[in-house]
Design an enzyme around this catalytic site. Structure first.
Site, PDB file in Angstrom:
ATOM      1  N   TYR A 181      -1.812  16.676  -0.775  1.00 42.20           N
ATOM      2  CA  TYR A 181      -0.722  15.711  -0.600  1.00 42.20           C
ATOM      3  C   TYR A 181       0.572  16.443  -0.231  1.00 42.20           C
ATOM      4  O   TYR A 181       1.242  16.112   0.758  1.00 42.20           O
ATOM      5  CB  TYR A 181      -0.536  14.878  -1.880  1.00 42.20           C
ATOM      6  CG  TYR A 181       0.758  14.116  -1.889  1.00 42.20           C
ATOM      7  CD1 TYR A 181       1.002  13.116  -0.952  1.00 42.20           C
ATOM      8  CD2 TYR A 181       1.764  14.419  -2.814  1.00 42.20           C
ATOM      9  CE1 TYR A 181       2.208  12.432  -0.936  1.00 42.20           C
ATOM     10  CE2 TYR A 181       2.969  13.744  -2.814  1.00 42.20           C
ATOM     11  CZ  TYR A 181       3.189  12.757  -1.872  1.00 42.20           C
ATOM     12  OH  TYR A 181       4.390  12.088  -1.847  1.00 42.20           O
ATOM     13  N   LYS A 214       2.794  16.532   3.507  1.00 41.92           N
ATOM     14  CA  LYS A 214       4.226  16.253   3.689  1.00 41.92           C
ATOM     15  C   LYS A 214       4.942  17.462   4.292  1.00 41.92           C
ATOM     16  O   LYS A 214       5.824  17.315   5.148  1.00 41.92           O
ATOM     17  CB  LYS A 214       4.854  15.874   2.339  1.00 41.92           C
ATOM     18  CG  LYS A 214       4.381  14.539   1.789  1.00 41.92           C
ATOM     19  CD  LYS A 214       4.957  13.394   2.603  1.00 41.92           C
ATOM     20  CE  LYS A 214       4.566  12.045   2.062  1.00 41.92           C
ATOM     21  NZ  LYS A 214       5.202  10.935   2.770  1.00 41.92           N
ATOM     22  N   GLY A 233      -3.037  20.840 -12.171  1.00 44.57           N
ATOM     23  CA  GLY A 233      -2.044  20.816 -11.089  1.00 44.57           C
ATOM     24  C   GLY A 233      -0.642  20.426 -11.516  1.00 44.57           C
ATOM     25  O   GLY A 233       0.261  20.408 -10.685  1.00 44.57           O
TER      26      GLY A 233
END
Ligand code: UDP
Length: 328
Positions: free
Chosen positions: A141, A145, A282
């Site tokens: 993700y 970006k 994470g």
């Protein structure tokens, strides 16, 4: 002339549409409605259901509505899902994002506000995090970006595309009309409020052994209406001929998971039980913005982002909309 808002039926997008219209702007929304809610956009706002990578559709919208600027929210945004199905994130956020930018440039649109994320930094090399910190995302993700940020920078150099890339910290809270409704919900504040409302027996607290004062992870929560305000300021900055910039949107204050739960207990008057769980893979220990650049460039300071106001606004919205955007 109008502003194209992609993902305008999503959480931050819908609030930004609401605020842009309140400021007198003409807005057109494009949303695939994969995760957004049609009800989050009023019937008065021109609305297109479709993919940002559909070049023919973009050309049609830009021509029909004389689009002069774009605010691009549309993206997949679940960290865990991006680890399990990275191809979805690279296809949706990157491939389609690049096709979208190509269509906008071909149609002459040169102002672009991009919905970026603190996830571009990964495990931060220092906190508070300023824009010069190393960017090395911990999940697909964040990479999706960061790739688009790089594309934007290159297109500025090559094609004169002017952009503001806004790196959000933890968006939270609600306005009168628009609130947070994800399915599934993974974010802390909506989960805490679901427990306060008796919809869940307790709140899982992921990790109690972080190097923080109470052992739980610290985040920088920023009110969604303050985020929306920053987008409006970013558009103004670009319209005045301002330079392309990457900017953090956070408050500079961090709160631990336990502090969020304690504040929610005070705001809601509910007990809110907790259940200790292992760390979520994470999750960094501490993500807090240095928001000085957004203040300097945009004159932006969060006004509604004290934690009790954020939680109070989300709680009010939840009480008015117990099933979120799904009619009861
Ligand atoms: N968190 C938690 N329980 C939950 C959801 C989140 O303890 O049910 C923690 C999460 O591990 C993180 C913080 O709350 O430390 C904020 O998580 P959220 O998913 O809201 O935002 P993120 O910082 O991951 O974007």
């Amino acid at each position: 002339m109008a502003i194209l808002v992609t993902g305008g039926a999503g959480y931050i997008g819908s609030v930004t549409v609401e605020r842009l219209e309140a400021a007198g702007e003409s807005v057109v929304v494009l949303d695939a409605l994969g995760r957004g809610h049609r009800e989050a956009v009023t019937r008065e706002t021109p609305f297109y259901k479709g993919q940002v990578g559909d070049r023919a559709l973009i050309a049609k919208i830009v021509a029909e509505h004389k689009i002069e600027s774009c605010v691009h929210f549309a993206a997949l945004a679940y960290v865990g899902e991006s680890v399990e199905q990275p191809e979805k994130y690279f296809e949706n956020n990157v491939s389609q994002g690049i096709a979208f930018l190509g269509a906008l440039l071909a149609a002459g649109v040169r102002r672009f506000v991009f919905s970026s994320t603190a996830a571009t930094y990964g495990e931060p090399e220092r906190v508070p995090i300023d824009e010069e910190c190393r960017k090395w995302p911990k999940n697909p993700y964040g990479w999706s970006k960061l790739v688009i940020e790089q594309v934007l920078d290159s297109y500025d150099t090559a094609h004169g595309l002017k952009f503001a890339s806004l790196r959000y910290f933890n968006a939270a809270g609600a306005t009168e009309r628009c609130g947070e409704h994800h399915d599934p919900e993974t974010h802390l504040i909506p989960i805490v409020l679901a427990a306060a409302a008796g919809e869940k027996p307790d709140v899982p607290v992921f990790g109690g052994d972080y190097p923080t004062p109470d052992g739980t992870a610290i985040r920088d929560y920023v009110h969604v209406a303050d985020l929306a305000d920053a987008h409006i300021r970013a558009l103004e900055h670009l319209r005045k001929g301002g330079s392309s910039e990457f900017m953090n949107l956070g408050t500079g204050d961090g709160y631990s998971v336990l502090e969020v739960i304690e504040t929610a207990r005070r705001v809601t008057g509910s007990e809110i039980r907790i259940r200790k769980e292992a760390r979520r893979p994470g999750d960094p220990a501490r993500l807090v913005a240095d928001p000085a650049k957004a203040r300097r460039v945009l004159g932006w300071t969060p006004k509604m982002s004290d934690l009790a106001s954020i939680i109070g606004s989300a709680w009010d919205w939840k009480k008015r909309n117990p099933r979120g955007y799904f009619a009861s």
